[in-house]
Design a protein around this motif. Structure first.
Motif, PDB file in Angstrom:
ATOM      1  N   ILE A  80      19.102  24.227 -59.298  1.00  0.00           N
ATOM      2  CA  ILE A  80      19.289  25.010 -60.677  1.00  0.00           C
ATOM      3  C   ILE A  80      18.374  26.281 -60.625  1.00  0.00           C
ATOM      4  N   LEU A  81      19.117  27.133 -60.708  1.00  0.00           N
ATOM      5  CA  LEU A  81      18.458  28.625 -60.727  1.00  0.00           C
ATOM      6  C   LEU A  81      17.509  28.544 -59.543  1.00  0.00           C
ATOM      7  N   GLY A  82      16.291  29.008 -59.672  1.00  0.00           N
ATOM      8  CA  GLY A  82      15.528  29.093 -58.321  1.00  0.00           C
ATOM      9  C   GLY A  82      14.722  27.676 -58.491  1.00  0.00           C
ATOM     10  N   ASP A 131      30.404  30.212 -58.544  1.00  0.00           N
ATOM     11  CA  ASP A 131      29.812  31.368 -59.252  1.00  0.00           C
ATOM     12  C   ASP A 131      28.741  32.010 -58.502  1.00  0.00           C
ATOM     13  N   ASP A 132      28.011  31.265 -57.773  1.00  0.00           N
ATOM     14  CA  ASP A 132      26.699  31.686 -57.267  1.00  0.00           C
ATOM     15  C   ASP A 132      27.173  32.444 -56.059  1.00  0.00           C
ATOM     16  N   ILE A 133      28.305  32.041 -55.365  1.00  0.00           N
ATOM     17  CA  ILE A 133      28.634  32.788 -53.884  1.00  0.00           C
ATOM     18  C   ILE A 133      29.552  33.890 -54.746  1.00  0.00           C
ATOM     19  N   ASP A 181      15.824  35.558 -43.687  1.00  0.00           N
ATOM     20  CA  ASP A 181      15.874  34.066 -44.302  1.00  0.00           C
ATOM     21  C   ASP A 181      14.280  34.085 -44.004  1.00  0.00           C
ATOM     22  N   GLN A 182      13.862  32.718 -44.366  1.00  0.00           N
ATOM     23  CA  GLN A 182      12.198  32.704 -44.427  1.00  0.00           C
ATOM     24  C   GLN A 182      11.658  32.708 -42.824  1.00  0.00           C
ATOM     25  N   HIS A 183      12.623  32.947 -41.867  1.00  0.00           N
ATOM     26  CA  HIS A 183      12.342  32.933 -40.405  1.00  0.00           C
ATOM     27  C   HIS A 183      12.549  34.348 -40.009  1.00  0.00           C
ATOM     28  N   ILE A 189      19.242  42.254 -47.161  1.00  0.00           N
ATOM     29  CA  ILE A 189      19.512  41.129 -48.055  1.00  0.00           C
ATOM     30  C   ILE A 189      18.442  40.006 -47.875  1.00  0.00           C
ATOM     31  N   VAL A 190      17.571  39.818 -48.469  1.00  0.00           N
ATOM     32  CA  VAL A 190      16.477  38.729 -48.427  1.00  0.00           C
ATOM     33  C   VAL A 190      16.710  37.487 -48.775  1.00  0.00           C
ATOM     34  N   GLY A 191      17.260  36.247 -48.283  1.00  0.00           N
ATOM     35  CA  GLY A 191      17.531  35.103 -48.693  1.00  0.00           C
ATOM     36  C   GLY A 191      18.950  34.901 -48.312  1.00  0.00           C
ATOM     37  N   SER A 215      17.697  43.268 -62.226  1.00  0.00           N
ATOM     38  CA  SER A 215      16.903  41.954 -61.490  1.00  0.00           C
ATOM     39  C   SER A 215      18.050  40.944 -62.408  1.00  0.00           C
ATOM     40  N   GLY A 216      17.923  39.627 -61.725  1.00  0.00           N
ATOM     41  CA  GLY A 216      18.840  38.439 -62.208  1.00  0.00           C
ATOM     42  C   GLY A 216      18.279  38.114 -63.683  1.00  0.00           C
ATOM     43  N   SER A 217      17.193  37.807 -63.971  1.00  0.00           N
ATOM     44  CA  SER A 217      16.729  37.704 -65.276  1.00  0.00           C
ATOM     45  C   SER A 217      16.379  39.099 -65.935  1.00  0.00           C
ATOM     46  N   ALA A 227      23.717  32.495 -52.700  1.00  0.00           N
ATOM     47  CA  ALA A 227      23.790  33.956 -53.248  1.00  0.00           C
ATOM     48  C   ALA A 227      23.986  35.074 -52.086  1.00  0.00           C
ATOM     49  N   GLY A 228      23.042  35.090 -51.189  1.00  0.00           N
ATOM     50  CA  GLY A 228      22.882  36.002 -50.343  1.00  0.00           C
ATOM     51  C   GLY A 228      23.973  36.160 -49.406  1.00  0.00           C
ATOM     52  N   ILE A 229      24.499  35.123 -48.956  1.00  0.00           N
ATOM     53  CA  ILE A 229      25.990  35.334 -48.090  1.00  0.00           C
ATOM     54  C   ILE A 229      27.090  35.521 -48.893  1.00  0.00           C
ATOM     55  N   PRO A 265      15.621  42.380 -57.437  1.00  0.00           N
ATOM     56  CA  PRO A 265      15.163  41.208 -57.156  1.00  0.00           C
ATOM     57  C   PRO A 265      16.171  40.432 -58.111  1.00  0.00           C
ATOM     58  N   LEU A 266      16.904  39.397 -57.478  1.00  0.00           N
ATOM     59  CA  LEU A 266      18.026  38.768 -58.343  1.00  0.00           C
ATOM     60  C   LEU A 266      17.648  37.291 -58.448  1.00  0.00           C
ATOM     61  N   SER A 267      16.727  36.726 -57.949  1.00  0.00           N
ATOM     62  CA  SER A 267      16.261  35.503 -58.198  1.00  0.00           C
ATOM     63  C   SER A 267      15.802  35.056 -59.765  1.00  0.00           C
ATOM     64  N   ASP A 289      23.752  23.148 -54.243  1.00  0.00           N
ATOM     65  CA  ASP A 289      22.759  23.552 -53.068  1.00  0.00           C
ATOM     66  C   ASP A 289      23.824  24.236 -52.036  1.00  0.00           C
ATOM     67  N   SER A 290      23.113  25.146 -51.141  1.00  0.00           N
ATOM     68  CA  SER A 290      23.896  25.844 -50.206  1.00  0.00           C
ATOM     69  C   SER A 290      24.182  24.914 -49.053  1.00  0.00           C
ATOM     70  N   SER A 291      23.797  23.732 -48.861  1.00  0.00           N
ATOM     71  CA  SER A 291      24.392  22.871 -47.827  1.00  0.00           C
ATOM     72  C   SER A 291      25.576  22.323 -48.400  1.00  0.00           C
ATOM     73  N   GLY A 323      17.140  40.793 -53.416  1.00  0.00           N
ATOM     74  CA  GLY A 323      16.308  39.550 -53.269  1.00  0.00           C
ATOM     75  C   GLY A 323      16.922  38.045 -53.879  1.00  0.00           C
ATOM     76  N   VAL A 324      17.178  37.090 -52.950  1.00  0.00           N
ATOM     77  CA  VAL A 324      17.868  36.092 -53.496  1.00  0.00           C
ATOM     78  C   VAL A 324      17.413  34.690 -52.804  1.00  0.00           C
ATOM     79  N   THR A 325      16.119  34.761 -52.697  1.00  0.00           N
ATOM     80  CA  THR A 325      15.182  33.568 -52.209  1.00  0.00           C
ATOM     81  C   THR A 325      14.489  32.584 -53.191  1.00  0.00           C
ATOM     82  N   ALA A 326      14.611  32.951 -54.194  1.00  0.00           N
ATOM     83  CA  ALA A 326      13.761  31.999 -55.361  1.00  0.00           C
ATOM     84  C   ALA A 326      12.312  31.966 -54.881  1.00  0.00           C
ATOM     85  N   VAL A 327      12.007  33.001 -54.303  1.00  0.00           N
ATOM     86  CA  VAL A 327      10.313  33.210 -54.003  1.00  0.00           C
ATOM     87  C   VAL A 327       9.870  34.345 -54.983  1.00  0.00           C
TER      88      VAL A 327
HETATM   89  N1  LIG Z   1      21.188  37.193 -60.518  1.00  0.00           N
HETATM   90  C1  LIG Z   1      22.475  36.279 -60.345  1.00  0.00           C
HETATM   91  O1  LIG Z   1      23.368  36.545 -60.850  1.00  0.00           O
HETATM   92  C2  LIG Z   1      22.211  35.052 -59.443  1.00  0.00           C
HETATM   93  C3  LIG Z   1      20.795  34.771 -58.957  1.00  0.00           C
HETATM   94  N2  LIG Z   1      20.754  33.640 -58.035  1.00  0.00           N
HETATM   95  C4  LIG Z   1      19.404  33.387 -57.771  1.00  0.00           C
HETATM   96  O2  LIG Z   1      19.233  33.640 -56.324  1.00  0.00           O
HETATM   97  C5  LIG Z   1      18.283  32.430 -55.818  1.00  0.00           C
HETATM   98  C6  LIG Z   1      18.830  32.064 -54.618  1.00  0.00           C
HETATM   99  O3  LIG Z   1      19.995  31.369 -54.853  1.00  0.00           O
HETATM  100  P1  LIG Z   1      20.858  30.485 -53.722  1.00  0.00           P
HETATM  101  O4  LIG Z   1      21.240  31.410 -52.685  1.00  0.00           O
HETATM  102  O5  LIG Z   1      22.135  29.678 -54.261  1.00  0.00           O
HETATM  103  O6  LIG Z   1      19.924  29.575 -53.142  1.00  0.00           O
HETATM  104  P2  LIG Z   1      19.793  28.868 -51.637  1.00  0.00           P
HETATM  105  O7  LIG Z   1      18.769  28.028 -51.658  1.00  0.00           O
HETATM  106  O8  LIG Z   1      21.053  28.560 -51.192  1.00  0.00           O
HETATM  107  O9  LIG Z   1      19.016  30.175 -50.685  1.00  0.00           O
HETATM  108  C7  LIG Z   1      17.914  30.905 -50.891  1.00  0.00           C
HETATM  109  C8  LIG Z   1      17.730  31.453 -49.326  1.00  0.00           C
HETATM  110  O10 LIG Z   1      16.310  32.124 -49.428  1.00  0.00           O
HETATM  111  C9  LIG Z   1      15.855  31.902 -48.145  1.00  0.00           C
HETATM  112  N3  LIG Z   1      14.340  32.004 -48.153  1.00  0.00           N
HETATM  113  C10 LIG Z   1      13.543  31.074 -48.761  1.00  0.00           C
HETATM  114  N4  LIG Z   1      12.084  31.662 -48.611  1.00  0.00           N
HETATM  115  C11 LIG Z   1      12.365  32.795 -47.987  1.00  0.00           C
HETATM  116  C12 LIG Z   1      11.422  33.847 -47.853  1.00  0.00           C
HETATM  117  N5  LIG Z   1      10.218  33.490 -47.804  1.00  0.00           N
HETATM  118  N6  LIG Z   1      11.669  34.769 -47.103  1.00  0.00           N
HETATM  119  C13 LIG Z   1      13.003  35.116 -46.857  1.00  0.00           C
HETATM  120  N7  LIG Z   1      14.112  34.252 -47.202  1.00  0.00           N
HETATM  121  C14 LIG Z   1      13.698  32.944 -47.694  1.00  0.00           C
HETATM  122  C15 LIG Z   1      16.199  30.662 -47.853  1.00  0.00           C
HETATM  123  O11 LIG Z   1      16.141  30.449 -46.375  1.00  0.00           O
HETATM  124  C16 LIG Z   1      17.729  30.361 -48.156  1.00  0.00           C
HETATM  125  O12 LIG Z   1      18.496  31.087 -47.341  1.00  0.00           O
HETATM  126  C17 LIG Z   1      17.875  31.632 -56.905  1.00  0.00           C
HETATM  127  O13 LIG Z   1      16.838  31.855 -57.677  1.00  0.00           O
HETATM  128  C18 LIG Z   1      19.114  31.882 -57.869  1.00  0.00           C
HETATM  129  O14 LIG Z   1      18.706  31.813 -59.387  1.00  0.00           O
HETATM  130  C19 LIG Z   1      21.808  33.155 -57.652  1.00  0.00           C
HETATM  131  C20 LIG Z   1      23.008  33.304 -58.096  1.00  0.00           C
HETATM  132  C21 LIG Z   1      23.305  34.425 -58.973  1.00  0.00           C
END
Ligand SMILES: NC(=O)C1=CN([C@@H]2O[C@H](COP(=O)(O)OP(=O)(O)OC[C@H]3O[C@@H](n4cnc5c(N)ncnc54)[C@H](O)[C@@H]3O)[C@@H](O)[C@H]2O)C=CC1
Ligand SMILES: CC(=O)C(=O)O
Ligand SMILES: [Mg+2]
Length: 645
Positions: A236-238, A347-349, A417-419, A381-383, A515-517, A387-389, A488-490, A327-329, A461-465
């Motif tokens: 849910i969101l980040g 929607d997220d993709i 990604d985080q690696h 693209i960080v994340g 930004s996302g918010s 969303a990132g892919i 920074p879209l998270s 979840d992306s899984s 930025g789509v990392t939720a960090v």
């Molecule tokens: N602005 C917008 O319209 C949208 C924003 N989002 C936001 O994007 C964020 C991610 O969403 P999803 O991609 O669905 O989540 P996700 O869990 O599928 O992806 C998060 C990615 O971030 C990577 N990550 C985690 N820590 C990291 C780090 N320290 N450095 C680099 N990469 C790191 C993870 O490996 C993963 O690949 C959420 O906060 C969500 O709210 C998502 C959809 C739309």
């Protein structure tokens, strides 16, 4: 820490509208004819035949004929598709049952004639208020509250009492209300969903419901649902896995479908697939309302989703299903499974990809570069999740549309990604969607080193960090290029990779920021104001959903999302771009949805995917879509009678 050289402006800037944007006047090339009449998404119109009384005609609600504008209208000019004739709503309930039904209730706005004929006399205070007075009174109390979560609760209470007034408050005050019913406040609302649960909204399906879902969908009281937003609460969101507490997300998204996208409230259904949760806190929380067991996984999980999809399609064959915050899984797999056999999208993709593309086209224009230079950008693209892919895929598709080769397009991307940077060395561990973006070298390189070596022009930025884009990184970006584009879209705000203040401060005001918010504009010590934009899929999904459902699309194609992104990008006036604002002002969101819906229908018709557009409708799609958009206005209510002659 920020120095004091930047400060957030206390009052959010209200953008000016302008007539300067260019319209894509491409007309539909193919016309499909409907075999069944198009059902209206407009509440209380079409299927009600009784004429209003004289008193209803004299309602003090101002109704003016709407016009479909040829260009972006000036502030106040866009009437949000008002009508000059309102068919009465014919209902079979009476008296207090009307007052407790949020789809029918007008509260104190019932006229004397209605009070008499609907047996409401004596059940309401004497004074009759019109919708404008009701809104004024509501806003005074709302604005008096000291926290956004309290405001969210007050708005949800109104939602549960009077949907017309609730949606009208949103339509008229979108800029103020969106952050209260959507990100960032909806994040907290979800976290507190169980503890402050008052009244159910939407449907829940769990493992215990296996085998019963086709019957269960008939428990929903509305016969003609057009849009479902479904989540399993796994991301849910980040904020991670919130299980059944994630219901706030479908509810919030669907509020935007109604207010911003013109889908009538009785045609939307929020859903949670309650398949358990792996959130330890929720598993131990005595007040958690969802299934308190570990998340269902593997084939059993997919079978459950499958039964749900079959069930909703059984009752509502043309319903659009929006997958949200899975979840992306599982997200991509579900999308791949259903995208060709069911009207659906993730929607997220896909929505996020299209929205980001629009924002980047605007940002590139704002920098004075050709919009067709997408493939010449260096995009970090960080994340690398949904969303990132998703964003990478949509941008990649847009580059091919712009005439770049596949190799040129791939070379534009640096995905971390985080690696660190994703390189070919770990290709065996990557998802099929991520693999094409793996770089030949530098696997594992940090984002700071990517910034140093490759000098990205765009960073997403789509990392939720929260706070991941630190000062060192942002200054490195600014050192590499004249005007970095930083998104920074998270979500919610605490998860944003950097704040607007930080981005402007660390780039000496040179960046383009979205930004996302939402973030307020920033005033720097030089006295200059730096403007922000909100890059959120809320700009795309309502219009895509509106267009897809109105034309009876067989599916949501990738091209529809590309076209939606282009339509959105065209809605940004030049003077906003000149200020670095790359999305239309939020108050224009109904107009944006209208334009996207028209573009989506045109695309569906070109591609042979539209099943419900008659030759007559196709003559003027602008008018057709505007006519179909729900506008929250009180309509006269009359008793439903069976007339026997
Ligand atoms: N602005 C917008 O319209 C949208 C924003 N989002 C936001 O994007 C964020 C991610 O969403 P999803 O991609 O669905 O989540 P996700 O869990 O599928 O992806 C998060 C990615 O971030 C990577 N990550 C985690 N820590 C990291 C780090 N320290 N450095 C680099 N990469 C790191 C993870 O490996 C993963 O690949 C959420 O906060 C969500 O709210 C998502 C959809 C739309
Ligand atoms: C905006 C949105 O869909 C998200 O943050 O997940
Ligand atoms: Mg989402």
């Amino acid at each position: 820490m920020l120095s004091s050289s930047a400060r957030v402006l206390a009052t959010r800037y209200r953008g000016n509208a302008s007539n300067s944007w260019k319209r894509n006047s491409q007309k539909a090339a193919v016309v499909t004819t409907s075999s069944s009449p198009t059902s209206s998404p407009v509440a209380a119109t079409r299927f009600f035949a009784t004429l209003p009384t004289e008193e209803d005609d004299a309602m003090d609600v101002k109704v003016s004929p709407w016009e479909v504008p040829e260009q972006v209208p000036d502030e106040g000019e866009w009437e949000g598709c008002r009508r000059n004739f309102m068919s009465p709503l014919q209902i079979s309930v009476r008296g207090s049952d009307i007052l407790t039904n949020p789809l029918y209730s007008k509260g104190t706005a019932f006229k004397n004639g209605e009070r008499d004929r609907l047996r409401l006399r004596g059940l309401l205070p004497h004074r009759i208020m019109n919708i404008h007075k009701q809104i004024d009174r509501f806003l005074i109390t709302l604005r008096d509250l000291d926290s956004n979560i309290r405001k969210n609760i007050m708005l949800e209470d109104l939602h549960d009492r009077n949907e017309t007034l609730y949606h009208r408050v949103l339509v008229d005050h979108m800029e103020e209300m969106a952050p209260l019913i959507y990100t960032p406040t909806v994040g907290q609302a979800c976290q507190e969903h169980s503890s402050r649960f008052r009244r159910p909204r939407g449907m829940y399906f769990s493992e215990e419901d296996r085998g019963h879902m086709a019957a269960m969908v008939y428990n929903w009281p509305q016969p003609d649902v057009h849009v479902i937003v479904v989540t399993d609460g796994s991301r849910i969101l980040g904020l991670g896995d919130l299980g059944a507490n994630g219901m706030g997300i479908p509810v919030g998204k669907l509020s935007l479908y109604c207010a911003a996208g013109g889908i009538a409230p009785h045609r939307v259904l929020p859903v949670v697939l309650d398949v358990g949760t792996d959130n330890k806190e929720l598993l131990e929380d005595e007040f958690y309302l969802g299934a308190q067991k570990p998340r269902l996984r593997g084939p059993e999980y997919y079978h459950l989703v499958d039964e749900f999809m079959e069930a909703v399609r059984y009752r509502w064959p043309n319903v659009l299903v929006q997958f949200e915050d899975f979840d992306s899984s599982v997200a991509q797999r579900l999308l791949d499974k259903y995208r060709n056999e069911h009207l659906c999208f993730n929607d997220d993709i896909q929505g996020t990809g299209a929205t980001t593309l629009a924002g980047l086209l605007g940002a590139i224009r704002a920098k004075g570069e050709e919009v067709t230079s997408l493939g010449d950008q260096r995009i970090l693209i960080v994340g690398a999740g949904s969303a990132g892919i998703g964003i990478a895929q949509v941008l990649y598709g847009a580059m091919l549309e712009q005439g770049y080769t596949e190799q040129q397009a791939k070379d534009s991307f640096f995905i971390c990604d985080q690696h660190g940077l994703i390189g070919e060395e770990r290709v065996g561990k990557l998802t099929p969607e991520t693999k094409p973006f793996a770089r030949a070298e530098d696997d594992g390189m940090s984002i700071v080193d990517v910034a140093k070596k490759h000098k990205p022009t765009i960073v997403l930025g789509v990392t939720a960090v929260g706070g991941l884009f630190n000062e060192e990184f942002v200054r490195e970006l600014a050192a590499g290029v004249e005007r970095p584009i930083i998104f920074p879209l998270s979500n919610p705000t605490v998860k944003a990779e950097c704040t607007a203040e930080q981005a402007f401060e660390w780039t000496d005001g040179k960046c383009i920021f979205a930004s996302g918010s939402p973030f307020d504009p920033v005033e720097m010590v030089d006295g200059k104001t730096y403007y922000t934009s909100q890059c959120n899929n809320m700009y795309v999904f309502p219009g895509v959903g509106l267009g897809a459902t109105l034309c009876g699309a067989k599916k949501v194609s990738d091209r529809m999302l590309y076209i939606a992104a282009k339509a959105l990008a065209e809605c940004v006036p030049e003077e906003d771009l000149a200020r670095g604002q790359v999305f239309p002002h939020i108050s224009k969101i109904r107009m944006v949805s209208h334009k996207i819906a028209v573009a989506v229908i045109e695309e569906a018709m070109r591609d042979g995917l539209a099943t419900k557009i008659s030759a007559e409708d196709a003559k003027d799609l602008n008018e057709f879509v505007a006519r179909k958009m729900y506008y929250p206005e009180y309509v006269p209510i009359v008793e439903k009678r069976t007339i026997t002659i």
